[in-house]
Design a protein around this motif. Structure first.
Motif, PDB file in Angstrom:
ATOM      1  N   PHE A   7      65.967  30.172  30.075  1.00  0.00           N
ATOM      2  CA  PHE A   7      64.811  30.651  29.308  1.00  0.00           C
ATOM      3  C   PHE A   7      64.455  29.754  28.130  1.00  0.00           C
ATOM      4  O   PHE A   7      63.316  29.758  27.677  1.00  0.00           O
ATOM      5  N   VAL A   8      65.416  28.978  27.608  1.00  0.00           N
ATOM      6  CA  VAL A   8      65.180  28.239  26.370  1.00  0.00           C
ATOM      7  C   VAL A   8      65.079  26.727  26.568  1.00  0.00           C
ATOM      8  O   VAL A   8      64.141  26.097  26.071  1.00  0.00           O
ATOM      9  N   TYR A 100      53.170  23.356  40.149  1.00  0.00           N
ATOM     10  CA  TYR A 100      53.375  22.617  38.898  1.00  0.00           C
ATOM     11  C   TYR A 100      52.518  21.353  38.872  1.00  0.00           C
ATOM     12  O   TYR A 100      51.810  21.089  37.897  1.00  0.00           O
ATOM     13  N   LEU A 101      52.559  20.579  39.927  1.00  0.00           N
ATOM     14  CA  LEU A 101      51.803  19.321  39.963  1.00  0.00           C
ATOM     15  C   LEU A 101      50.297  19.562  39.939  1.00  0.00           C
ATOM     16  O   LEU A 101      49.543  18.779  39.342  1.00  0.00           O
ATOM     17  N   TYR A 156      56.281  27.481  35.392  1.00  0.00           N
ATOM     18  CA  TYR A 156      57.700  27.800  35.255  1.00  0.00           C
ATOM     19  C   TYR A 156      58.084  29.221  35.688  1.00  0.00           C
ATOM     20  O   TYR A 156      59.140  29.414  36.280  1.00  0.00           O
ATOM     21  N   PRO A 157      57.250  30.234  35.450  1.00  0.00           N
ATOM     22  CA  PRO A 157      57.654  31.580  35.884  1.00  0.00           C
ATOM     23  C   PRO A 157      57.926  31.703  37.387  1.00  0.00           C
ATOM     24  O   PRO A 157      58.689  32.569  37.805  1.00  0.00           O
ATOM     25  N   MET A 162      64.006  30.208  37.297  1.00  0.00           N
ATOM     26  CA  MET A 162      63.480  31.357  36.572  1.00  0.00           C
ATOM     27  C   MET A 162      63.578  32.606  37.436  1.00  0.00           C
ATOM     28  O   MET A 162      63.988  33.666  36.958  1.00  0.00           O
ATOM     29  N   LEU A 163      63.260  32.487  38.711  1.00  0.00           N
ATOM     30  CA  LEU A 163      63.375  33.630  39.609  1.00  0.00           C
ATOM     31  C   LEU A 163      64.834  34.064  39.745  1.00  0.00           C
ATOM     32  O   LEU A 163      65.115  35.278  39.788  1.00  0.00           O
ATOM     33  N   ALA A 164      65.751  33.107  39.785  1.00  0.00           N
ATOM     34  CA  ALA A 164      67.176  33.450  39.851  1.00  0.00           C
ATOM     35  C   ALA A 164      67.621  34.157  38.576  1.00  0.00           C
ATOM     36  O   ALA A 164      68.381  35.124  38.630  1.00  0.00           O
ATOM     37  N   ALA A 165      67.127  33.710  37.437  1.00  0.00           N
ATOM     38  CA  ALA A 165      67.500  34.337  36.161  1.00  0.00           C
ATOM     39  C   ALA A 165      66.972  35.763  36.067  1.00  0.00           C
ATOM     40  O   ALA A 165      67.589  36.618  35.443  1.00  0.00           O
TER      41      ALA A 165
END
Length: 168
Positions: A7-8, A100-101, A156-157, A162-165
């Motif tokens: 997250f950071v 992203y690209l 990023y979301p 991020m999905l794993a987190a």
């Protein structure tokens, strides 16, 4: 701890790179190095298998090949190429890399149009005394790290880490 890194670290590195590029037209190498090193640490902790980690590095290699070519043709700056490569590793060879690209390309186009418009009005801007960094008005290049950062925040979301987190 793993979630905190996810997250950071990534958003912070991209924000530092974008602000640095805006203020100085340089992206520190340590930002890209921190992105790669933190991915190496966090990926196994987030539950990515060795095969999945390999696909993330493959994404970095593909992006690096394209960026290196653009750098060699003097179309892209070296800091931008390194940042885009290091951040691509966090997305892997997934739909989120394409997302992203696309975001980076879209925001890069908007940024380029804004910078060109700013430069076309540079005499007026200088006359008003607005505090605009000199290199934005006079340099021939565009601080693309800004677009890379904004594109990263937008995509990023949906990234695998991020999905794993988030447990998805």
């Amino acid at each position: 701890m793993t979630q905190a890194i996810i997250f950071v670290v990534f958003p912070l590195c991209l924000a530092v790179a974008a602000f640095s590029d805006f203020l100085t037209m340089l992206i520190p190498n340590r930002v890209s190095a921190i992105l790669l090193a933190s991915f190496v640490v966090v990926a196994p902790l987030a539950g990515l298998s060795p095969a999945e980690i390999a696909t993330h590095f493959a994404a970095g290699l593909v992006v690096f090949a394209v960026c290196f070519t653009l750098f060699a043709l003097n179309v892209m700056g070296g800091g931008d190429a390194k940042l885009l490569t290091a951040s691509a590793v966090w997305f892997g060879l997934t739909h989120s890399l394409v997302e992203y690209l696309v975001y980076v390309s879209f925001f890069g186009g908007l940024l380029t149009m804004a910078i060109l418009s700013l430069r076309a009005s540079s005499d007026l801007i200088l006359a008003t005394g607005l505090p605009v960094p000199d290199h934005l008005l006079k340099a021939k290049k565009v601080p693309y790290g800004i677009a890379i950062g904004i594109g990263a925040f937008a995509a990023y979301p949906s990234s695998p880490l991020m999905l794993a987190a988030l447990g998805q």
